[in-house]
Design a protein around this motif. Structure first.
Motif, PDB file in Angstrom:
ATOM      1  N   VAL A  33       0.852  -1.205   0.000  1.00  0.00           N
ATOM      2  CA  VAL A  33       0.000   0.000   0.000  1.00  0.00           C
ATOM      3  C   VAL A  33       0.875   1.238   0.000  1.00  0.00           C
ATOM      4  O   VAL A  33       0.630   2.190  -0.753  1.00  0.00           O
ATOM      5  N   TYR A  49       2.202   1.738  -3.375  1.00  0.00           N
ATOM      6  CA  TYR A  49       1.147   2.230  -4.267  1.00  0.00           C
ATOM      7  C   TYR A  49       0.965   3.736  -4.089  1.00  0.00           C
ATOM      8  O   TYR A  49       0.844   4.473  -5.071  1.00  0.00           O
ATOM      9  N   LEU A  83      -8.169   7.042   1.249  1.00  0.00           N
ATOM     10  CA  LEU A  83      -7.311   6.082   1.915  1.00  0.00           C
ATOM     11  C   LEU A  83      -6.906   6.731   3.230  1.00  0.00           C
ATOM     12  O   LEU A  83      -6.427   7.867   3.242  1.00  0.00           O
ATOM     13  N   LEU A  89      -6.536  -0.686  -4.964  1.00  0.00           N
ATOM     14  CA  LEU A  89      -6.091  -0.910  -3.588  1.00  0.00           C
ATOM     15  C   LEU A  89      -6.852  -2.055  -2.932  1.00  0.00           C
ATOM     16  O   LEU A  89      -6.267  -2.853  -2.200  1.00  0.00           O
ATOM     17  N   LEU A 149      -5.299  -5.235  -4.169  1.00  0.00           N
ATOM     18  CA  LEU A 149      -3.842  -5.262  -4.127  1.00  0.00           C
ATOM     19  C   LEU A 149      -3.280  -6.582  -3.630  1.00  0.00           C
ATOM     20  O   LEU A 149      -2.317  -7.083  -4.170  1.00  0.00           O
TER      21      LEU A 149
END
Length: 153
Positions: A31, A34, A73, A135, A138
């Motif tokens: 994450v 990303y 997020l 996400l 992922l």
């Protein structure tokens, strides 16, 4: 004989090194990678919307939260194991007003000041729908994705 012991020691060291990065740690780093690759900019505050629903837990450090037609997020400053605990009689992932336990403003969540389930929010990142889906998928292994045929107009 010393060569055999050295080889055995190297094999044990390699095994410990391989085990030192657990799958949850890999998910957290994925994450973070990303966020860096997508060049997501941190946002200090987001508007809250009680009708938006709950959050999607990615791991102990990150959740995706809907808020007024957008998704964000949310990154916590520490591992937040409380997110995975089912403390909510309405179901996991639902955020009741008392779960957002530190608030300076009832219509806004602020990074570095407010908390969710006792976990301090470190940053927010605004997501597009495509980024949100990426996400959420992922950690999926190849073949785990569900492909639906495109709808024809």
């Amino acid at each position: 004989m010393n060569r055999g012991r050295a080889s055995c020691a190297l094999a044990v060291l390699a095994a410990f090194t391989a085990c030192s990065v657990t799958p949850p740690e890999q998910e957290i780093e994925a994450v973070r990678d990303y966020v860096a690759a997508a060049e997501l900019e941190p946002v200090n505050r987001i508007p809250t919307d009680r009708k938006a629903g709950g959050y999607t837990m990615l791991n102990d450090y990150f959740v995706i939260m809907p808020s007024r037609r957008k998704h964000y997020l949310v990154e916590f400053t520490r591992r937040c194991r409380e997110l995975g605990q089912d403390l909510n009689p309405y179901g996991p992932g639902s955020i009741r007003p008392d779960m957002v336990d530190v608030r300076r403003d009832s219509s806004t969540l602020r990074a570095r000041f407010d908390t969710i389930r006792g976990c301090q929010i470190g940053a927010f990142y605004e997501l597009t729908d495509e980024q949100r889906k990426e996400l959420e998928n992922l950690g999926d292994a190849p073949g785990d994705e569900i492909f639906l045929p495109d709808e024809e107009e």
